[in-house]
Design a protein around this motif. Structure first.
Motif, PDB file in Angstrom:
ATOM      1  N   SER A  20       0.841  -1.201   0.000  1.00 40.08           N
ATOM      2  CA  SER A  20       0.000   0.000   0.000  1.00 40.08           C
ATOM      3  C   SER A  20       0.872   1.245   0.000  1.00 40.08           C
ATOM      4  N   ALA A  21       0.329   2.317  -0.504  1.00 38.40           N
ATOM      5  CA  ALA A  21       1.080   3.564  -0.654  1.00 38.40           C
ATOM      6  C   ALA A  21       1.523   4.155   0.677  1.00 38.40           C
ATOM      7  N   ASP A  22       0.828   3.800   1.761  1.00 45.73           N
ATOM      8  CA  ASP A  22       1.185   4.366   3.058  1.00 45.73           C
ATOM      9  C   ASP A  22       1.837   3.360   4.006  1.00 45.73           C
ATOM     10  N   ASP A  24       4.685   1.472   5.867  1.00 42.04           N
ATOM     11  CA  ASP A  24       6.045   1.842   6.262  1.00 42.04           C
ATOM     12  C   ASP A  24       6.995   0.757   5.758  1.00 42.04           C
ATOM     13  N   LEU A  25       7.729   1.063   4.705  1.00 43.24           N
ATOM     14  CA  LEU A  25       8.599   0.088   4.045  1.00 43.24           C
ATOM     15  C   LEU A  25       9.740  -0.359   4.944  1.00 43.24           C
ATOM     16  N   ILE A  26      10.190   0.514   5.806  1.00 39.03           N
ATOM     17  CA  ILE A  26      11.313   0.193   6.680  1.00 39.03           C
ATOM     18  C   ILE A  26      10.841  -0.615   7.877  1.00 39.03           C
ATOM     19  N   GLU A  27       9.783  -0.155   8.516  1.00 39.14           N
ATOM     20  CA  GLU A  27       9.260  -0.874   9.676  1.00 39.14           C
ATOM     21  C   GLU A  27       8.762  -2.265   9.278  1.00 39.14           C
ATOM     22  N   ALA A  28       8.190  -2.382   8.091  1.00 45.18           N
ATOM     23  CA  ALA A  28       7.711  -3.683   7.600  1.00 45.18           C
ATOM     24  C   ALA A  28       8.866  -4.553   7.105  1.00 45.18           C
ATOM     25  N   ARG A  29      10.079  -4.000   7.140  1.00 44.56           N
ATOM     26  CA  ARG A  29      11.294  -4.691   6.714  1.00 44.56           C
ATOM     27  C   ARG A  29      11.281  -5.087   5.234  1.00 44.56           C
ATOM     28  N   LEU A  30      10.612  -4.263   4.440  1.00 48.30           N
ATOM     29  CA  LEU A  30      10.616  -4.487   2.997  1.00 48.30           C
ATOM     30  C   LEU A  30      11.882  -3.925   2.369  1.00 48.30           C
ATOM     31  N   ILE A  31      12.482  -2.942   3.055  1.00 46.23           N
ATOM     32  CA  ILE A  31      13.793  -2.418   2.674  1.00 46.23           C
ATOM     33  C   ILE A  31      14.665  -2.492   3.913  1.00 46.23           C
ATOM     34  N   ASP A  32      15.781  -3.181   3.797  1.00 40.99           N
ATOM     35  CA  ASP A  32      16.697  -3.235   4.927  1.00 40.99           C
ATOM     36  C   ASP A  32      17.990  -2.510   4.571  1.00 40.99           C
ATOM     37  N   ASP A  59      12.730   9.450   6.376  1.00 46.34           N
ATOM     38  CA  ASP A  59      11.295   9.564   6.133  1.00 46.34           C
ATOM     39  C   ASP A  59      10.963   9.739   4.660  1.00 46.34           C
ATOM     40  N   ASP A  60      11.898  10.269   3.876  1.00 45.84           N
ATOM     41  CA  ASP A  60      11.679  10.407   2.434  1.00 45.84           C
ATOM     42  C   ASP A  60      11.519   9.047   1.756  1.00 45.84           C
ATOM     43  N   PHE A  61      12.030   8.001   2.386  1.00 44.18           N
ATOM     44  CA  PHE A  61      12.011   6.649   1.821  1.00 44.18           C
ATOM     45  C   PHE A  61      11.012   5.734   2.536  1.00 44.18           C
ATOM     46  N   ARG A  62      10.335   6.243   3.539  1.00 44.67           N
ATOM     47  CA  ARG A  62       9.540   5.400   4.432  1.00 44.67           C
ATOM     48  C   ARG A  62       8.313   4.775   3.773  1.00 44.67           C
ATOM     49  N   THR A  63       7.623   5.509   2.918  1.00 43.36           N
ATOM     50  CA  THR A  63       6.426   4.979   2.255  1.00 43.36           C
ATOM     51  C   THR A  63       6.496   5.239   0.757  1.00 43.36           C
ATOM     52  N   LEU A  64       5.698   4.524  -0.003  1.00 45.95           N
ATOM     53  CA  LEU A  64       5.640   4.771  -1.449  1.00 45.95           C
ATOM     54  C   LEU A  64       5.107   6.170  -1.744  1.00 45.95           C
ATOM     55  N   ASP A  65       4.170   6.651  -0.921  1.00 42.77           N
ATOM     56  CA  ASP A  65       3.686   8.027  -1.074  1.00 42.77           C
ATOM     57  C   ASP A  65       4.830   9.025  -0.925  1.00 42.77           C
ATOM     58  N   ASN A  66       5.648   8.840   0.111  1.00 40.61           N
ATOM     59  CA  ASN A  66       6.774   9.747   0.336  1.00 40.61           C
ATOM     60  C   ASN A  66       7.772   9.676  -0.811  1.00 40.61           C
ATOM     61  N   VAL A  67       8.053   8.473  -1.283  1.00 38.43           N
ATOM     62  CA  VAL A  67       8.982   8.289  -2.404  1.00 38.43           C
ATOM     63  C   VAL A  67       8.455   9.011  -3.638  1.00 38.43           C
ATOM     64  N   GLN A  68       7.186   8.847  -3.905  1.00 31.65           N
ATOM     65  CA  GLN A  68       6.564   9.502  -5.066  1.00 31.65           C
ATOM     66  C   GLN A  68       6.685  11.011  -4.959  1.00 31.65           C
ATOM     67  N   LYS A  69       6.327  11.549  -3.813  1.00 33.27           N
ATOM     68  CA  LYS A  69       6.358  13.007  -3.631  1.00 33.27           C
ATOM     69  C   LYS A  69       7.771  13.569  -3.688  1.00 33.27           C
ATOM     70  N   ARG A  70       8.713  12.892  -3.060  1.00 37.17           N
ATOM     71  CA  ARG A  70      10.074  13.422  -2.921  1.00 37.17           C
ATOM     72  C   ARG A  70      10.930  13.226  -4.169  1.00 37.17           C
ATOM     73  N   PHE A  71      10.786  12.066  -4.824  1.00 35.14           N
ATOM     74  CA  PHE A  71      11.729  11.720  -5.885  1.00 35.14           C
ATOM     75  C   PHE A  71      11.099  11.584  -7.272  1.00 35.14           C
ATOM     76  N   LEU A  72       9.830  11.302  -7.343  1.00 34.56           N
ATOM     77  CA  LEU A  72       9.243  10.977  -8.643  1.00 34.56           C
ATOM     78  C   LEU A  72       8.131  11.918  -9.082  1.00 34.56           C
ATOM     79  N   ALA A  73       7.884  12.957  -8.328  1.00 36.06           N
ATOM     80  CA  ALA A  73       6.769  13.869  -8.647  1.00 36.06           C
ATOM     81  C   ALA A  73       6.931  14.518 -10.016  1.00 36.06           C
TER      82      ALA A  73
END
Length: 76
Positions: A20-22, A24-32, A59-73
């Motif tokens: 899901s877009a919200d 937490d990729l780090i807390e869910a351990r999807l990115i280590d 936090d810029d990398f924490r969720t797909l929403d954040n990634v989209q806003k910060r790096f891919l907008a």
């Protein structure tokens, strides 16, 4: 975002559901820590820009929403 989702599924073979877009990729351990720099490389490739790690926060990398806003907008 499809490439990012595919990358996350590749790195996490037990992940069956969409991320899901919200979520937490780090807390869910999807990115280590081992995969983080590879993730940054992917974002640089997709955005066509260099990411200066001195100018971002975790936090810029924490969720797909954040990634989209910060790096891919600005990406088409």
């Amino acid at each position: 975002m499809d490439r990012i989702a595919a990358w996350l599924h590749e790195k996490n073979p037990g992940l069956d559901d969409p991320v899901s877009a919200d979520e937490d990729l780090i807390e869910a351990r999807l990115i280590d820590s081992m995969d983080f720099l590879e993730f940054v490389d992917l974002l640089e490739e997709l955005s066509g820009t260099t990411i200066d790690l001195q100018e971002v926060t975790i936090d810029d990398f924490r969720t797909l929403d954040n990634v989209q806003k910060r790096f891919l907008a600005a990406c088409p």
